[in-house]
Structures are given as structure tokens and as C-alpha cells.
Design a protein around this motif. Sequence first.
Motif, PDB file in Angstrom:
ATOM      1  N   SER A   1       1.057  -1.491  -0.059  1.00 31.50           N
ATOM      2  CA  SER A   1       0.517  -0.132   0.022  1.00 31.50           C
ATOM      3  C   SER A   1       1.391   1.396  -0.211  1.00 31.50           C
ATOM      4  O   SER A   1       2.359   1.223   0.792  1.00 31.50           O
ATOM      5  CB  SER A   1      -1.366   0.110   1.162  1.00 31.50           C
TER       6      SER A   1
ATOM      7  N   LYS B   1       0.859   3.296   2.025  1.00 32.57           N
ATOM      8  CA  LYS B   1       0.870   4.406   3.677  1.00 32.57           C
ATOM      9  C   LYS B   1       2.523   3.529   3.874  1.00 32.57           C
ATOM     10  O   LYS B   1       3.100   3.566   4.633  1.00 32.57           O
ATOM     11  CB  LYS B   1      -0.382   3.681   3.916  1.00 32.57           C
ATOM     12  N   GLU B   2       1.935   2.149   3.148  1.00 33.50           N
ATOM     13  CA  GLU B   2       4.030   0.795   3.897  1.00 33.50           C
ATOM     14  C   GLU B   2       4.739   1.373   2.768  1.00 33.50           C
ATOM     15  O   GLU B   2       5.581   1.890   3.585  1.00 33.50           O
ATOM     16  CB  GLU B   2       3.800  -0.028   3.907  1.00 33.50           C
TER      17      GLU B   2
ATOM     18  N   PHE C   1       4.915   5.004   2.242  1.00 35.91           N
ATOM     19  CA  PHE C   1       5.439   6.151   2.198  1.00 35.91           C
ATOM     20  C   PHE C   1       6.000   6.103   4.164  1.00 35.91           C
ATOM     21  O   PHE C   1       7.385   6.990   4.389  1.00 35.91           O
ATOM     22  CB  PHE C   1       4.703   6.826   3.226  1.00 35.91           C
ATOM     23  N   GLU C   2       6.166   5.100   5.082  1.00 39.39           N
ATOM     24  CA  GLU C   2       6.479   4.343   6.112  1.00 39.39           C
ATOM     25  C   GLU C   2       8.863   4.100   5.766  1.00 39.39           C
ATOM     26  O   GLU C   2       9.110   4.487   7.113  1.00 39.39           O
ATOM     27  CB  GLU C   2       5.902   3.183   6.510  1.00 39.39           C
ATOM     28  N   ARG C   3       8.406   2.960   4.645  1.00 36.43           N
ATOM     29  CA  ARG C   3       9.641   3.022   4.714  1.00 36.43           C
ATOM     30  C   ARG C   3      11.015   3.715   4.332  1.00 36.43           C
ATOM     31  O   ARG C   3      11.409   4.189   4.286  1.00 36.43           O
ATOM     32  CB  ARG C   3       9.771   1.930   3.226  1.00 36.43           C
TER      33      ARG C   3
ATOM     34  N   ARG D   1      10.757   6.995   5.300  1.00 39.11           N
ATOM     35  CA  ARG D   1      10.654   8.066   6.290  1.00 39.11           C
ATOM     36  C   ARG D   1      11.974   7.380   6.855  1.00 39.11           C
ATOM     37  O   ARG D   1      12.745   7.784   7.414  1.00 39.11           O
ATOM     38  CB  ARG D   1       9.528   7.941   7.084  1.00 39.11           C
ATOM     39  N   GLN D   2      11.818   6.238   6.622  1.00 36.01           N
ATOM     40  CA  GLN D   2      13.008   5.881   7.201  1.00 36.01           C
ATOM     41  C   GLN D   2      15.361   6.210   7.178  1.00 36.01           C
ATOM     42  O   GLN D   2      15.547   5.391   7.665  1.00 36.01           O
ATOM     43  CB  GLN D   2      13.304   4.209   7.129  1.00 36.01           C
TER      44      GLN D   2
ATOM     45  N   ASP E   1      15.056   9.684   6.516  1.00 30.49           N
ATOM     46  CA  ASP E   1      15.358  11.035   7.310  1.00 30.49           C
ATOM     47  C   ASP E   1      16.565  10.411   7.842  1.00 30.49           C
ATOM     48  O   ASP E   1      16.525  10.154   9.420  1.00 30.49           O
ATOM     49  CB  ASP E   1      14.123  10.833   7.987  1.00 30.49           C
TER      50      ASP E   1
END
Length: 288
Positions: A2, A4-5, A7-9, A11-12, A14
Motif C-alpha cells: 500500500s 502508506k507502507e 511512505f513509512e519505508r 521515512r526511514q 530521514d
Amino acid sequence: MSAKELFERIRQFDAYPKTLEDFRVKTFGGAAVTIISGLIMVILFVSEMNYYLTKEIHPELFVDTTRGQKLKINIDATFPKMPCAYLSIDAMDVSGEQQIDVDHHLLKQRIDNNGVAISETPEKPDLGDPSQKLVEVVTKPLDPARCESCYGAETEELKCCNTCENVREAYRKKGWAFNNPESIEQCNREGWTEKMKAQKDEGCKVYGYLEVNKVAGNFHFAPGKSFQQHHVHVHDLQAFGGQKFNLSHRINHLSFGQDYPGIVNPLDGLKLDAEQGRYKLWLTISFC
């Protein structure tokens, strides 16, 4: 996977994690540091950009071994009290070469007492040659094959004087003063005297360039037709009826050779006003 998943990866990666808003404290000192830092960064950016865009000039002195080449002199000068019809320019150097009534790509612009151009189109006759662009008052066509008198100044090279300027040139070669143009038919026909009177209260702007030898010498502006007599450089002012001349002037631009960015021409903007009763009759500039 998805969005959302995904975007989460992302952000890691950063490397500069932000603290929570609850743990942030804004102080007056921090604001001052931010403002000062911003100003310093702007100043550094502007100074570096200016340094990058600034041309560096490295003067060099070398011996010019070329032969036969000419030196270009760029001229832009204004004479508010000297009519264009009166003004002549001559150049001479130590090699013995003399250029009389120089017209090397020079233009003359008639101006009034306020420095405003009288005509939008500049003239390009020989400087000091007031017989050009005269109002013709001829009532009948002239014979192209005519041979008019030089009034006693005929030479082997110039046997016919069909214009006022031809007569003046014949007089110049003889070393005679051209002091009575009203008695010369060619000058009356071309309106020479009328033009002298019409331009009496005008000024003149001279601009363009002339070419001289790469040796020491000078060029000068002066009223009257110039000629050589017994190896002496003379300007004939008899034709102007003994009137006074004011050679007040402003040098708008004067440079030698090719212009390049950053060059400083020390005579640019120089202005000289002749005092009443102390008029100079010439402006001389030396070159080498």
C-alpha cells in the motif's frame, strides 16, 4: 504494497529526525541567532556571486613589433560654442606624417546652446569643410564638363575649381589666405557665407574615431582651414571676418585602441569652460 507502507519505508531514510512539538522551546536568543545567521548567509552569497562575476585585469607591458598598423583613437567631444562649419581637426606625428582635416570615420552633430541636437542625422563631410550640404541657389543647370576659375591659384594638379571647396583647397596649396569668399562665384552660388552666418551661434558634437601611426604625435581641434606654409602649420581664419572663437569643450569619451570592460579613461567627462577674453583657439591631445 500500500501507499502508506511505502511512505513509512521512505521515512526511514530521514537522517534528520524532528522532535515532537511538545519538546520544542522557542527563545529570543534562538530567534536572534536565526536572523543573524540568515543575514550572514545572504551577505556571503552576494559577495561570492559578485566576486565570481567580476573580471580580473592583469596589466602587461610588452614591445609592439608590428609595422604599418594604425592606432585607433575613439573620440566623443562636445563644443557648445564652436559651430561645426568652423571646426577642423588635424593629426601629426614625429615620423613627419601630417593629416589635414581628418575625416577618419568622424561625424559632426550640430547642436544649439543647450546641447540639443538641431538635426537628428549627423553630417559626415570633411571636418573644416563648410562647403558641404549647402543650400544651392543655382538658377540654371551647371555644365558637368565646365572648368571654372581658381582665381589665380591654379596648379598642375588642380586646374579647375568648380566648387567653393576647390577654390579653398587651391588657396591652401598656394599658402594664400581665403579672406574674401563674397568675391568668389562658386562660394556665392553654394551659399557659403549664408551658412557661416546661420551656424554662427551653434555648437558641435564630434564623435567617431581616427587612425594614426603608432608613434608619438598629437591631434588638435581648431577653427579655420589648416594648411602648411614654409613647414609651419597654419589655420586660416581670414574667412571668418576676425571674429572671436570660444573653444570651451567637454570630452565625453576619449580612448586609445579597443575598449574592454573595466578600463578607466582618465579624460572621460573632462569639461573646460574658456573665460571671457581668454579664449583658447585650439584643443591639443598628444598620443604615443
